[in-house]
Motif scaffolding. Structure first.
Motif, PDB file in Angstrom:
ATOM      1  N   GLY A  93       0.516  -7.238 -30.099  1.00  0.00           N
ATOM      2  CA  GLY A  93      -0.593  -6.919 -29.209  1.00  0.00           C
ATOM      3  C   GLY A  93      -0.585  -7.615 -27.871  1.00  0.00           C
ATOM      4  N   GLU A  94       0.255  -8.638 -27.682  1.00  0.00           N
ATOM      5  CA  GLU A  94       0.328  -9.273 -26.365  1.00  0.00           C
ATOM      6  C   GLU A  94       1.179  -8.450 -25.409  1.00  0.00           C
ATOM      7  OE1 GLU A  94      -0.317 -13.869 -26.467  1.00  0.00           O
ATOM      8  OE2 GLU A  94       1.425 -13.409 -27.721  1.00  0.00           O
ATOM      9  N   SER A  95       2.101  -7.701 -25.929  1.00  0.00           N
ATOM     10  CA  SER A  95       2.895  -6.728 -25.182  1.00  0.00           C
ATOM     11  C   SER A  95       3.235  -5.596 -26.145  1.00  0.00           C
ATOM     12  CB  SER A  95       4.164  -7.369 -24.614  1.00  0.00           C
ATOM     13  OG  SER A  95       4.977  -7.868 -25.656  1.00  0.00           O
ATOM     14  N   PRO A  96       3.601  -4.414 -25.635  1.00  0.00           N
ATOM     15  CA  PRO A  96       3.921  -3.312 -26.537  1.00  0.00           C
ATOM     16  C   PRO A  96       5.021  -3.711 -27.524  1.00  0.00           C
ATOM     17  CG  PRO A  96       3.720  -2.548 -24.272  1.00  0.00           C
ATOM     18  CD  PRO A  96       3.704  -4.045 -24.227  1.00  0.00           C
ATOM     19  N   PRO A  97       4.983  -3.121 -28.719  1.00  0.00           N
ATOM     20  CA  PRO A  97       4.207  -1.941 -29.104  1.00  0.00           C
ATOM     21  C   PRO A  97       2.820  -2.274 -29.666  1.00  0.00           C
ATOM     22  CG  PRO A  97       5.770  -2.503 -30.837  1.00  0.00           C
ATOM     23  CD  PRO A  97       6.013  -3.468 -29.720  1.00  0.00           C
ATOM     24  N   PHE A  98       1.830  -1.458 -29.269  1.00  0.00           N
ATOM     25  CA  PHE A  98       0.516  -1.510 -29.897  1.00  0.00           C
ATOM     26  C   PHE A  98      -0.197  -0.176 -29.689  1.00  0.00           C
ATOM     27  CE2 PHE A  98       0.222  -3.997 -25.860  1.00  0.00           C
ATOM     28  CZ  PHE A  98      -0.561  -3.145 -25.110  1.00  0.00           C
ATOM     29  N   THR A  99      -1.123   0.116 -30.588  1.00  0.00           N
ATOM     30  CA  THR A  99      -1.904   1.346 -30.565  1.00  0.00           C
ATOM     31  C   THR A  99      -3.081   1.172 -29.611  1.00  0.00           C
ATOM     32  OG1 THR A  99      -1.466   1.329 -32.951  1.00  0.00           O
ATOM     33  CG2 THR A  99      -2.830   3.121 -32.094  1.00  0.00           C
ATOM     34  N   ILE A 100      -3.397   2.201 -28.820  1.00  0.00           N
ATOM     35  CA  ILE A 100      -4.431   2.085 -27.789  1.00  0.00           C
ATOM     36  C   ILE A 100      -5.467   3.200 -27.940  1.00  0.00           C
ATOM     37  CG2 ILE A 100      -4.916   2.038 -25.318  1.00  0.00           C
ATOM     38  CD1 ILE A 100      -1.981   1.271 -24.871  1.00  0.00           C
ATOM     39  N   ALA A 101      -6.740   2.823 -27.820  1.00  0.00           N
ATOM     40  CA  ALA A 101      -7.821   3.793 -27.637  1.00  0.00           C
ATOM     41  C   ALA A 101      -8.187   3.797 -26.162  1.00  0.00           C
ATOM     42  CB  ALA A 101      -9.031   3.433 -28.484  1.00  0.00           C
ATOM     43  N   GLU A 102      -8.219   4.981 -25.540  1.00  0.00           N
ATOM     44  CA  GLU A 102      -8.492   5.116 -24.106  1.00  0.00           C
ATOM     45  C   GLU A 102      -9.834   5.824 -23.896  1.00  0.00           C
ATOM     46  OE1 GLU A 102      -4.306   5.644 -21.933  1.00  0.00           O
ATOM     47  OE2 GLU A 102      -4.780   7.329 -23.245  1.00  0.00           O
ATOM     48  N   GLY A 137     -11.304   2.551 -19.441  1.00  0.00           N
ATOM     49  CA  GLY A 137     -10.408   1.487 -19.854  1.00  0.00           C
ATOM     50  C   GLY A 137      -9.810   1.738 -21.223  1.00  0.00           C
ATOM     51  N   ARG A 138      -9.273   0.681 -21.820  1.00  0.00           N
ATOM     52  CA  ARG A 138      -8.533   0.774 -23.066  1.00  0.00           C
ATOM     53  C   ARG A 138      -8.952  -0.336 -24.019  1.00  0.00           C
ATOM     54  NH1 ARG A 138      -5.192   1.352 -18.678  1.00  0.00           N
ATOM     55  NH2 ARG A 138      -4.352   3.453 -18.431  1.00  0.00           N
ATOM     56  N   VAL A 139      -8.793  -0.052 -25.303  1.00  0.00           N
ATOM     57  CA  VAL A 139      -9.114  -1.019 -26.349  1.00  0.00           C
ATOM     58  C   VAL A 139      -7.952  -1.043 -27.329  1.00  0.00           C
ATOM     59  CG1 VAL A 139     -10.723  -1.645 -28.191  1.00  0.00           C
ATOM     60  CG2 VAL A 139     -11.583  -0.508 -26.122  1.00  0.00           C
ATOM     61  N   TRP A 140      -7.533  -2.235 -27.748  1.00  0.00           N
ATOM     62  CA  TRP A 140      -6.496  -2.337 -28.781  1.00  0.00           C
ATOM     63  C   TRP A 140      -6.668  -3.645 -29.529  1.00  0.00           C
ATOM     64  CZ3 TRP A 140      -5.476  -3.125 -23.623  1.00  0.00           C
ATOM     65  CH2 TRP A 140      -4.850  -4.318 -23.260  1.00  0.00           C
ATOM     66  N   ALA A 141      -5.825  -3.882 -30.523  1.00  0.00           N
ATOM     67  CA  ALA A 141      -5.933  -5.077 -31.353  1.00  0.00           C
ATOM     68  C   ALA A 141      -4.668  -5.911 -31.263  1.00  0.00           C
ATOM     69  CB  ALA A 141      -6.193  -4.692 -32.809  1.00  0.00           C
ATOM     70  N   ARG A 142      -4.868  -7.235 -31.291  1.00  0.00           N
ATOM     71  CA  ARG A 142      -3.763  -8.152 -31.509  1.00  0.00           C
ATOM     72  C   ARG A 142      -3.836  -8.671 -32.939  1.00  0.00           C
ATOM     73  NH1 ARG A 142      -4.381 -11.971 -26.275  1.00  0.00           N
ATOM     74  NH2 ARG A 142      -6.584 -11.651 -26.775  1.00  0.00           N
ATOM     75  N   THR A 143      -2.715  -9.008 -33.506  1.00  0.00           N
ATOM     76  CA  THR A 143      -2.676  -9.503 -34.872  1.00  0.00           C
ATOM     77  C   THR A 143      -1.873 -10.799 -34.934  1.00  0.00           C
ATOM     78  OG1 THR A 143      -0.642  -8.301 -35.478  1.00  0.00           O
ATOM     79  CG2 THR A 143      -2.732  -7.132 -35.747  1.00  0.00           C
ATOM     80  N   GLY A 144      -2.156 -11.585 -35.970  1.00  0.00           N
ATOM     81  CA  GLY A 144      -1.393 -12.805 -36.197  1.00  0.00           C
ATOM     82  C   GLY A 144      -1.468 -13.802 -35.068  1.00  0.00           C
TER      83      GLY A 144
END
Length: 233
Positions: free
Chosen positions: A92-101, A72-79
């Motif tokens: 973080g609710e939709s791109p753009p965001f950084t992803i760890a896979e 799976g994937r992990v990322w962060a939402r902000t604000g």
């Protein structure tokens, strides 16, 4: 690893993450000077499920287990602003965001950090065990984002995320579509080169160098750091 466009549904809280025995442990560390709202997307067993945290304050950590075969994937939402009916976030609710896979469903684990969906915060991945290499982007790309790719925050001035050239500009060259839909025809661009110079241990476009996927022995635990320091490996 598969890279897809993700549209994020309303927040699901950390209490919904189920604990498993014989699990790899993922520790999420918020090194950012602000609160984030991490998200995990499970893609194991040909199905997808999303789980999130209510919040992860600055300088705090949270740990969660994953099945040995988890991917799976992990990322962060902000604000993010939470209410009884919905959650809205600046990024973080939709791109753009950084992803760890991650893919633990192998004889050896594999993992990477990708900017293929854009960038919102830096992510670094450290794995336990001998020979496990560091993956990530330690540079604040929001500070280096070209004007045409910038996402501006609620104040109308601060860059809070950086779009991909595909999302911002479109076209086969940037989206790896049409006449540029194969590894042979979809090549790096001046944008991907800019991101690769800043973050050499991360994917920067769809057919980037496969050496950016790292492997680790089965049974490793993982530390995922948001906003890692520039001195990280």
């Amino acid at each position: 690893m598969v890279r897809v466009l993700l549209i994020i549904p309303p927040l699901l809280f950390f209490s919904q993450v189920i604990c498993f025995s014989s699990a790899a442990i993922f520790t999420l560390k918020n090194n950012c000077p602000y609160t984030i709202w991490p998200v995990t997307l499970s893609t194991s067993n040909s199905s997808s499920s999303i789980a999130g945290f209510s919040e992860l304050p600055s300088n705090s950590t949270a740990s969660l287990p994953a099945r040995p075969e988890w991917s799976g994937r992990v990322w962060a939402r902000t604000g993010c602003l939470l209410s009884t009916s919905q959650t809205t976030c600046t990024t973080g609710e939709s791109p753009p965001f950084t992803i760890a896979e991650f893919n633990l469903n192998q004889p050896t684990d594999s993992y990477d950090v990708t900017l293929v969906q854009g960038y919102n915060v830096g992510i670094g991945v450290s794995a336990s065990g001998d020979g496990c290499k560091y993956a990530g982007c330690t540079v604040d790309l929001n500070m280096r984002c070209p004007a045409e790719l910038r996402v501006v925050g609620p104040d109308g001035e601060t860059t809070v995320a950086c779009k991909t050239p595909c999302e911002a500009l479109g076209g086969d060259e940037y989206c790896c579509t049409g006449t540029h839909s194969t590894p042979e025809t979809c090549k790096k661009t001046r944008y991907s080169e800019l991101f690769k110079t800043a973050c050499p241990n991360a994917y920067t476009y769809l057919y980037d160098d496969e050496s950016n996927t790292f492997s680790c022995g089965d049974g490793a635990d993982y530390l995922v750091t948001f906003c890692p320091s520039a001195s990280s490996p």
